[in-house]
Design a protein around this motif. Structure first.
Motif, PDB file in Angstrom:
ATOM      1  N   ASP A  56       0.724  -1.336  -0.092  1.00 31.63           N
ATOM      2  CA  ASP A  56       0.367   0.043  -0.349  1.00 31.63           C
ATOM      3  C   ASP A  56       0.529   1.530   0.108  1.00 31.63           C
ATOM      4  OD1 ASP A  56      -2.150  -1.489   0.545  1.00 31.63           O
ATOM      5  OD2 ASP A  56      -2.845  -1.258   1.919  1.00 31.63           O
ATOM      6  N   VAL A  59       1.303   1.745  -3.886  1.00 29.30           N
ATOM      7  CA  VAL A  59       0.448   2.643  -4.293  1.00 29.30           C
ATOM      8  C   VAL A  59       1.011   3.886  -3.782  1.00 29.30           C
ATOM      9  CG1 VAL A  59      -2.166   2.215  -4.760  1.00 29.30           C
ATOM     10  CG2 VAL A  59      -0.103   0.444  -4.540  1.00 29.30           C
ATOM     11  N   ARG A  60       0.220   4.395  -2.414  1.00 27.82           N
ATOM     12  CA  ARG A  60       0.495   5.589  -2.048  1.00 27.82           C
ATOM     13  C   ARG A  60       1.277   6.704  -2.874  1.00 27.82           C
ATOM     14  NH1 ARG A  60      -1.858   6.591   3.689  1.00 27.82           N
ATOM     15  NH2 ARG A  60       0.203   7.889   4.214  1.00 27.82           N
ATOM     16  N   MET A 112       0.307   7.455  -6.072  1.00 31.09           N
ATOM     17  CA  MET A 112      -0.649   8.387  -6.044  1.00 31.09           C
ATOM     18  C   MET A 112      -0.328  10.335  -5.578  1.00 31.09           C
ATOM     19  SD  MET A 112      -3.737   6.063  -4.882  1.00 31.09           S
ATOM     20  CE  MET A 112      -4.514   5.010  -4.672  1.00 31.09           C
ATOM     21  N   PHE A 146      -8.322   8.031 -10.256  1.00 25.24           N
ATOM     22  CA  PHE A 146      -7.659   6.011  -8.811  1.00 25.24           C
ATOM     23  C   PHE A 146      -7.958   5.681  -9.482  1.00 25.24           C
ATOM     24  CE2 PHE A 146      -6.093  10.601  -6.818  1.00 25.24           C
ATOM     25  CZ  PHE A 146      -4.949  10.922  -7.280  1.00 25.24           C
ATOM     26  N   LEU A 147      -8.829   5.132  -9.434  1.00 27.57           N
ATOM     27  CA  LEU A 147     -10.505   3.845  -8.496  1.00 27.57           C
ATOM     28  C   LEU A 147     -10.823   3.501  -9.533  1.00 27.57           C
ATOM     29  CD1 LEU A 147     -12.232   5.169  -5.785  1.00 27.57           C
ATOM     30  CD2 LEU A 147      -9.990   4.620  -5.845  1.00 27.57           C
ATOM     31  N   LEU A 169       1.474   4.747 -11.809  1.00 31.64           N
ATOM     32  CA  LEU A 169       0.185   4.069 -11.130  1.00 31.64           C
ATOM     33  C   LEU A 169       0.093   3.317 -11.526  1.00 31.64           C
ATOM     34  CD1 LEU A 169      -1.953   3.775  -8.489  1.00 31.64           C
ATOM     35  CD2 LEU A 169      -2.710   5.343  -9.247  1.00 31.64           C
ATOM     36  N   SER A 190      -1.916  -2.858  -9.357  1.00 28.79           N
ATOM     37  CA  SER A 190      -2.536  -2.890  -8.043  1.00 28.79           C
ATOM     38  C   SER A 190      -4.509  -2.756  -8.493  1.00 28.79           C
ATOM     39  CB  SER A 190      -2.536  -1.207  -7.002  1.00 28.79           C
ATOM     40  OG  SER A 190      -2.837  -0.530  -7.581  1.00 28.79           O
ATOM     41  N   GLN A 231      -6.857  -1.872  -3.288  1.00 32.49           N
ATOM     42  CA  GLN A 231      -5.970  -1.585  -2.597  1.00 32.49           C
ATOM     43  C   GLN A 231      -6.086   0.205  -3.000  1.00 32.49           C
ATOM     44  OE1 GLN A 231      -2.272  -2.705  -4.505  1.00 32.49           O
ATOM     45  NE2 GLN A 231      -1.214  -2.587  -2.157  1.00 32.49           N
ATOM     46  N   ARG A 232      -6.381   0.067  -4.033  1.00 31.43           N
ATOM     47  CA  ARG A 232      -6.187   1.456  -4.713  1.00 31.43           C
ATOM     48  C   ARG A 232      -7.650   2.524  -3.968  1.00 31.43           C
ATOM     49  NH1 ARG A 232      -7.474   1.860  -9.964  1.00 31.43           N
ATOM     50  NH2 ARG A 232      -7.536  -0.487 -10.092  1.00 31.43           N
TER      51      ARG A 232
END
Length: 302
Positions: free
Chosen positions: A230, A233-234, A237, A253-254, A268, A273, A277-278
């Motif tokens: 995570d 991924v953070r 972002m 993002f989603l 990303l 991912s 998780q996102r």
């Protein structure tokens, strides 16, 4: 003990790295910024970012006058960007409560946002010459070997380690101030975790670990995972938010990342991912104050 103090302090005078936050007459703010940045981050990565920060924000009131989003952007890829948010908050408090002057006492420093026991002791010692007891990872390791005969300190700090640190602290003020930075530097350059350079150690003949035959660690250190986590991924972002002027819809993002054409999404996209998780990573950024959600989108906090 006096001989050990002398040998390590003398070694530091000859072998210490020339780092800008160690220069004579450097400001308390410069030291505070360095300590925030150096948490879990190597010196080589901190140096260019610290230099840019000090050129842009040489005083806490300079940083406090800007929105927190600017601090997050300038933090770049140092990692753990919550440190940037807390450092900005500390700058605001220093400006409003201390007239723009970093407080000099350990207790006052400890009350600032983002400042824990180590940082308070380190700034009081390194910036203001106070004989505090500084205990970081490098110091814990040197103490564990030199005085305890163990290859490594315990995985998590224990109260007994702080008791020992106080017991071995020099009584003389000037010697104690130098001792803190000297032991820390010895741990960083010689008494390292993986490949200690024992032949270069100034206190080789006094080391309990050497006397015990250099026994192996009593546990296997675990590295901190990054790939696929995570945190990774953070970080991707955050890179997008730093490079975006204005708002981004949460769907950026989603939704299906393959539909994103903007170059800033490449990092990303490459992680591939899963949606769950996102969602978790984005929720974490919002909860930590690293992003803010408004009626029409998401952006860095103002």
């Amino acid at each position: 003990m006096q001989q050990i103090h002398h040998l390590i302090n003398q070694w530091y005078q000859t072998n210490a790295r020339q780092l800008p936050w160690r220069e004579p007459h450097v400001s308390g703010w410069a030291v505070l910024v360095s300590e925030f940045m150096l948490q879990q981050t190597p010196v080589v990565r901190v140096l260019p970012v610290w230099t840019e920060w000090m050129e842009r924000w040489p005083r806490p009131q300079d940083l406090a006058a800007e929105p927190v989003s600017e601090a997050i952007k300038a933090w770049g890829r140092l990692g753990y960007p919550r440190r940037a948010v807390r450092l900005h908050a500390a700058a605001v408090e220093i400006t409003t409560e201390y007239n723009g002057e970093v407080p000099t006492s350990e207790q006052q420093l400890l009350a600032l946002p983002g400042v824990g026991d180590y940082t308070a002791a380190a700034v009081a010692c390194f910036a203001f010459g106070q004989p505090t007891v500084v205990v970081d990872t490098n110091i814990r390791r040197v103490h564990a070997r030199l005085f305890g005969g163990a290859a490594l300190p315990e995985p998590n700090p224990r109260a007994s380690e702080f008791v020992r640190a106080r017991q071995v602290q020099p009584e003389d003020l000037a010697t104690a101030v130098t001792w803190n930075i000297s032991v820390m530097e010895l741990g960083a350059l010689v008494c390292t975790a993986r490949s200690p350079k024992c032949e270069q150690c100034p206190v080789f003949e006094h080391c309990a670990w050497i006397a015990a035959g250099q026994p192996p660690p009593h546990y296997k250190p675990k590295g901190q995972a990054w790939q696929g986590t995570d945190r990774q991924v953070r970080g991707a972002m955050m890179a997008i938010l730093r490079d975006t002027d204005g708002l981004l819809a949460p769907s950026a993002f989603l939704s299906d990342l393959a539909t994103q054409q903007e170059p800033i999404f490449i990092g990303l996209q490459s992680l591939d991912s899963p949606l769950e998780q996102r969602e978790r990573a984005l929720a974490g950024l919002l909860a930590d104050g690293l992003a803010t959600e408004e009626s029409d989108g998401i952006r860095l906090p103002s």
